[in-house]
Design an enzyme around this catalytic site. Structure first.
Site, mmCIF file in Angstrom:
data_model
loop_
_atom_site.group_PDB
_atom_site.id
_atom_site.type_symbol
_atom_site.label_atom_id
_atom_site.label_comp_id
_atom_site.label_asym_id
_atom_site.label_seq_id
_atom_site.Cartn_x
_atom_site.Cartn_y
_atom_site.Cartn_z
ATOM 1 N N LYS A 52 -46.352 -38.345 10.183
ATOM 2 C CA LYS A 52 -45.761 -37.192 9.477
ATOM 3 C C LYS A 52 -46.401 -37.025 8.093
ATOM 4 C CE LYS A 52 -41.494 -37.559 12.076
ATOM 5 N NZ LYS A 52 -40.134 -38.072 12.194
ATOM 6 N N GLN A 96 -35.502 -40.935 8.765
ATOM 7 C CA GLN A 96 -36.078 -41.307 10.059
ATOM 8 C C GLN A 96 -35.043 -42.071 10.896
ATOM 9 O OE1 GLN A 96 -39.249 -40.487 11.210
ATOM 10 N NE2 GLN A 96 -38.604 -41.382 13.148
ATOM 11 N N ASP A 119 -35.091 -31.688 9.451
ATOM 12 C CA ASP A 119 -34.992 -32.123 10.850
ATOM 13 C C ASP A 119 -34.030 -31.223 11.631
ATOM 14 O OD1 ASP A 119 -36.703 -34.078 11.706
ATOM 15 O OD2 ASP A 119 -35.432 -35.771 11.146
#
Ligand code: NDP
Length: 303
Positions: A52, A96, A119
């Site tokens: 990422k 995460q 997200d």
């Protein structure tokens, strides 16, 4: 059979994003800024985070990693989240997943400022998505939608079987596909997606094979190698493999190789389109995160 080349499409979208970020700086604006919180050193998570960060660098988005010890308390993690919520130079951030067992993931997700929730997991964004309103859409379903659109694969009236009902993939995927039609976000995608008839399957589904055999499109997000076999797929179906599984491969340097949830070798002989693993959904997910970061930047700096 046509391979749905996520790597290639992701590179196209990243090139478009790079141009958008360059235009911002050319106009004297600061570059978008993403932060990634990682708790502990789960090897797969470390790899995803590194990918990422590299993707951000590739398009000119600034990116920071906040690496925290896996014994951090939930209270301390919540303080980090609040700090990012309050930091005006951070446009978006992710925590995460998965988190260590002593931390309640839902509590953490609910603490994220929905305007920075790149997200797309906060209940506010999920709710907007369910209503069919503009929202930050969960990265993996968004990437799959984009992939289908760029290959001009229509979903109207199609029967889509989604295997897996997680909050990050299965549920939001089903919501996007069942909606009244909307145009995909990208400039070049031509397909209007939505208007599908969606069946969501999970570990308690009794007649998975029969349901799959009636599907025009099958999206598998389970986490089990070879869950979808050729006898479950009708000729000409479109197959999207979300799964990422590490299977031992002693001959390789890493000692493992990545496979999806689909028996690719045999299923690919029956279907019209299929995503490979790696190189299918994975790169699209990361690219969606970049798009979401730019979207959050625009929402938070609109004046
Ligand atoms: P979860 O473990 O959260 O969900 C798995 C789902 O699969 C559950 O709904 C579970 O059902 C269902 N399931 C389990 N066994 C079966 C079965 N035998 N038949 C039918 N359904 C079953 O996983 P995620 O959604 O987070 O991830 C799924 C996979 O996708 C993983 O391999 C993950 O690594 C990968 N992934 C890949 C991404 C990418 O970018 N390519 C992004 C995100 C995930 P139940 O709810 O009943 O337990």
């Amino acid at each position: 059979m046509i391979l749905l080349d996520g790597k290639h499409i992701a590179a196209q979208i990243r090139s478009e994003l790079r141009t958008e970020v360059e235009a911002l700086t050319a106009n004297g604006r600061r570059v978008p800024h993403l932060a990634v919180i990682i708790v502990g050193e789960n090897p797969a998570s470390v790899t995803y985070v590194n990918n990422k960060i590299r993707a951000c660098q590739d398009v000119g988005i600034e990116a920071d990693v906040i690496a925290l010890s896996d014994n951090i308390s939930q209270e301390k993690l919540l303080l980090e989240v609040e700090r990012l919520n309050a930091n005006p130079s951070i446009d978006g951030y992710i925590v995460q997943l998965p988190l260590p067992e002593h931390i309640n993931e839902t509590d953490i997700i609910r603490a994220i400022d929905p305007m920075k929730d790149v997200d797309g997991l906060h209940p506010y964004n999920v709710g907007l998505t369910a209503f069919g309103l503009p929202s930050i859409v969960s990265a993996t379903p968004k990437g799959i939608r984009e992939l289908l659109a760029r290959y001009d694969i229509q979903t109207e009236g199609k029967h889509v079987v989604v295997i897996g009902r997680s909050n990050i993939v299965g549920k939001p995927m089903a919501m996007l596909l069942m909606q009244r039609p909307y145009l995909a976000l990208s400039k070049t995608a031509s397909a209007a997606l939505g208007d599908a008839t969606v069946t969501v399957c999970h570990s308690k589904t009794r007649n998975l094979k029969e349901l799959c055999l009636t599907a025009d499109i099958i999206i598998v997000a389970v986490g089990q190698p070879c869950l979808l076999t050729a006898d479950m797929v009708r000729k000409g179906a479109v197959v999207i493999d979300v799964g990422i599984n590490r299977v031992p491969a002693l001959a390789t340097e890493r000692g493992y190789r990545l496979v999806g949830d689909v028996d690719f070798k045999l299923v690919s002989k029956k279907c019209s389109y299929i995503t490979p693993v790696p190189g299918g959904v994975g790169p699209m997910t990361i690219t969606s995160l970049l798009q979401n970061t730019l979207q959050a930047y625009m929402m938070n700096n609109s004046q």
